[in-house]
Design an enzyme around this catalytic site. Sequence first.
Site, PDB file in Angstrom:
ATOM      1  N   CYS A   1      82.161  87.427 -18.162  1.00 37.10           N
ATOM      2  CA  CYS A   1      81.203  86.369 -17.834  1.00 37.10           C
ATOM      3  C   CYS A   1      81.830  85.001 -18.075  1.00 37.10           C
ATOM      4  CB  CYS A   1      79.954  86.550 -18.691  1.00 37.10           C
ATOM      5  SG  CYS A   1      78.684  85.303 -18.424  1.00 37.10           S
TER       6      CYS A   1
ATOM      7  N   ASP B   1      52.907  81.249  -8.307  1.00 33.71           N
ATOM      8  CA  ASP B   1      52.141  82.448  -7.957  1.00 33.71           C
ATOM      9  C   ASP B   1      50.675  82.049  -7.805  1.00 33.71           C
ATOM     10  OD1 ASP B   1      51.211  82.097 -10.506  1.00 33.71           O
ATOM     11  OD2 ASP B   1      52.163  83.868 -11.335  1.00 33.71           O
TER      12      ASP B   1
ATOM     13  N   HIS C   1      72.639  83.016 -21.471  1.00 35.52           N
ATOM     14  CA  HIS C   1      73.528  84.064 -20.972  1.00 35.52           C
ATOM     15  C   HIS C   1      72.826  84.980 -19.973  1.00 35.52           C
ATOM     16  CE1 HIS C   1      76.337  87.304 -20.502  1.00 35.52           C
ATOM     17  NE2 HIS C   1      75.315  88.122 -20.723  1.00 35.52           N
TER      18      HIS C   1
ATOM     19  N   CYS D   1      79.317  82.713 -23.239  1.00 40.03           N
ATOM     20  CA  CYS D   1      80.472  83.607 -23.387  1.00 40.03           C
ATOM     21  C   CYS D   1      81.768  82.832 -23.591  1.00 40.03           C
ATOM     22  CB  CYS D   1      80.562  84.539 -22.180  1.00 40.03           C
ATOM     23  SG  CYS D   1      79.199  85.742 -22.171  1.00 40.03           S
TER      24      CYS D   1
ATOM     25  N   ASP E   1      61.854  87.592  -8.438  1.00 40.67           N
ATOM     26  CA  ASP E   1      61.642  86.892  -9.708  1.00 40.67           C
ATOM     27  C   ASP E   1      61.334  87.940 -10.750  1.00 40.67           C
ATOM     28  OD1 ASP E   1      58.677  87.282  -8.758  1.00 40.67           O
ATOM     29  OD2 ASP E   1      58.577  86.746 -10.872  1.00 40.67           O
TER      30      ASP E   1
ATOM     31  N   CYS F   1      79.967  82.208 -18.348  1.00 38.57           N
ATOM     32  CA  CYS F   1      78.896  81.275 -18.736  1.00 38.57           C
ATOM     33  C   CYS F   1      79.268  80.498 -19.989  1.00 38.57           C
ATOM     34  CB  CYS F   1      77.567  81.996 -18.907  1.00 38.57           C
ATOM     35  SG  CYS F   1      77.294  82.732 -20.538  1.00 38.57           S
TER      36      CYS F   1
ATOM     37  N   ASP G   1      45.622  87.270  -4.420  1.00 38.61           N
ATOM     38  CA  ASP G   1      45.508  88.703  -4.136  1.00 38.61           C
ATOM     39  C   ASP G   1      44.975  89.453  -5.343  1.00 38.61           C
ATOM     40  OD1 ASP G   1      47.740  88.310  -5.755  1.00 38.61           O
ATOM     41  OD2 ASP G   1      48.851  89.976  -4.874  1.00 38.61           O
TER      42      ASP G   1
ATOM     43  N   GLY H   1      52.401  94.066  -6.252  1.00 37.09           N
ATOM     44  CA  GLY H   1      51.874  95.320  -6.779  1.00 37.09           C
ATOM     45  C   GLY H   1      52.947  96.311  -7.190  1.00 37.09           C
TER      46      GLY H   1
ATOM     47  N   GLN I   1      49.924  94.288  -0.386  1.00 37.04           N
ATOM     48  CA  GLN I   1      49.540  95.235  -1.432  1.00 37.04           C
ATOM     49  C   GLN I   1      49.418  96.615  -0.789  1.00 37.04           C
ATOM     50  OE1 GLN I   1      49.342  94.857  -4.694  1.00 37.04           O
ATOM     51  NE2 GLN I   1      49.448  92.612  -4.913  1.00 37.04           N
TER      52      GLN I   1
END
Lengths: 368, 368
Positions: B297, B73, B328, B302, B259, B299, B127, B209, B182
């Site tokens: 799940c 960022d 997880h 789990c 994200d 994973c 920004d 924003g 924005q």
Amino acid sequence: MVLPHAAVETPVFMPVGTQATVKAIPQHLLEELGAQIILGNTYHLYLRPGHELIRKLGGLHRFMSWPRAMLTDSGGFQVFSLSDLRKVTEDGVQFRSHLDGSSHFFSPEHSIDVQIALGADILMAFDECTEYPADYARARKSLDLTLRWAQRSKDHFEAHQQERPWPDAFAGQTQSLFGIVQGGMFPDLRREAAERLVEMDFPGYAIGGLSVGEPRALTREIIEATLPLLPADKPRYVMGVGYPEEIVEYAAMGVDMMDCVLPTRAARHGLLFTSEGRLNIKNRRFAEDQGPLDPECRCMVCARYSRAYLRHLFVTQELLGAVLNTLHNLAFYLDTMESVRDAIELGVLPALLARVRVRNTDAAARQL
Amino acid sequence: MVLPHAAVETPVFMPVGTQATVKAIPQHLLEELGAQIILGNTYHLYLRPGHELIRKLGGLHRFMSWPRAMLTDSGGFQVFSLSDLRKVTEDGVQFRSHLDGSSHFFSPEHSIDVQIALGADILMAFDECTEYPADYARARKSLDLTLRWAQRSKDHFEAHQQERPWPDAFAGQTQSLFGIVQGGMFPDLRREAAERLVEMDFPGYAIGGLSVGEPRALTREIIEATLPLLPADKPRYVMGVGYPEEIVEYAAMGVDMMDCVLPTRAARHGLLFTSEGRLNIKNRRFAEDQGPLDPECRCMVCARYSRAYLRHLFVTQELLGAVLNTLHNLAFYLDTMESVRDAIELGVLPALLARVRVRNTDAAARQL
């Protein structure tokens, strides 16, 4: 050493998993590191989540998803080192929880009940870990209590061992209860303790009451004096040791099992063990160091990350720092012990010992 | 999306790796989870360990040993949300470090210099993240500044992109700079922002924003209004979102990249996402629950651990709790996005969306 959950090659180093976790490390990575047996702390697990809950959920192996071997201590050491207002009587120890001040009582019988409920492969007799320094009269008195508690532990275990949380598994194999040699820093008391315990006939024996503040030369002296008094055809376990160079020396002396919080606790404080000696990762001199922690180490941390990155994680207090430092230190301890086993098998243990000693002298010289 | 370090399949969820680590997770496990691209925070990395150090060590990929794609960022959001005493001028932002109060200045040019030094595959224009609520006049003024800063970011990037820390690798491929839309909660300002940025011609566009305190219906409204104004043949990235059900909806709307700190931060607080809804692992009702976190799940958490064990780790504040909970939640987010990609490829996205909506209604009903 063939245990219900796994066969264990000795000499072996046991990572400490106090609260049903070797701090910061997922179990599948412990397996990848080659941990054969880990230690759980009865005192902590009794307080949280409670041994009855663990029994109900099938035992500690199943609770934490650890399929290999496990050993629990008796809780005695933590009762003496962590709790307040403890009161020792012939019957046992009244103490207050370090968590909430609540009052509890551990007797040999209760410690064994808790350990049976946890369901480790190896249990330890409930003992009084004699403080250091302790004069002869005090060590004598403490030892006598420990020996009476050892017999009570054994009697209670034999009467109740069928209550383990995995009654039908492992072709009827059961847990094993080890006795603990106390006696302070007095070789004659250690001798008496060893002889009396051997008479009681345990399937394995531990030397306790070491690493309690005494000089390291004295630790070694007591181990040297006590070890030959314990049967070589049964596992001999020295509790709470040690530095990497010490575990090699002790293994060479014939010690089969050792445990210590050092690799895991030191890791969380940034103290790392390497073939070049110890290093403190927060040191500014590592800020731009692109090399691995230990150029001779083949662990997953040394294969991938630089000292500069590990220093950054430590300085920024990132959780990953604790994870990676612990992975490395455990790998270093476990690999060290594996190299001892290999050297024994190949008949080259004296050469390994000589190399470790030279390395330590070099490392000490560099740190001057 | 073909980037210098890796090709990335979209729509994609990017785990946040603030300080050169996705908190608590070793990089090889991130790879196993299927993370394709992770996010680094310019503000944090500028303060520690410093962008010049990272440049010197070969860039952020090499510093943290992450071979796949990475995005940084601009530092703008953290300057506004974390630092004290910030003063915004036409030139940039003067601010004090949240770590030690030291004074720093970020301009568009400086943000780009720092991001070039870090060497991520994708950089973001500097920004001003307009606060919420902001009235029209304030959002207008803030947007105008952001648009001038976007042009300055682009000009500076084009003049200096050859200074990236991996100049000769990747057959001359370079970093990409994305613009950020924005305009507060005002669709006409969002439209103007999108049009002006598209005129500047960035290789990708973000909607910033959002997730700054506004109602979630409004978030969605702004995304719906803005997304069609951005070219569909370039990556479209919505910053800082969202809950699992939201990322599915946004992906279905055409968002390519998202994200959010939610899966990682919530995990450390014991809030876990499952196909049956959210659960708080510290809840007493999980104390004896031998089931996996999420029966659907696949994973590594789990597959191996029970809710009872995860609750114990959380209650005892064990580091492993943070590790496993984070594993997880990330798996849940990454698998969710993978199922969106699969549904798109198979032409069954409407069915997936309907299923997710029913699931959410059910989960909401159960929580009543």
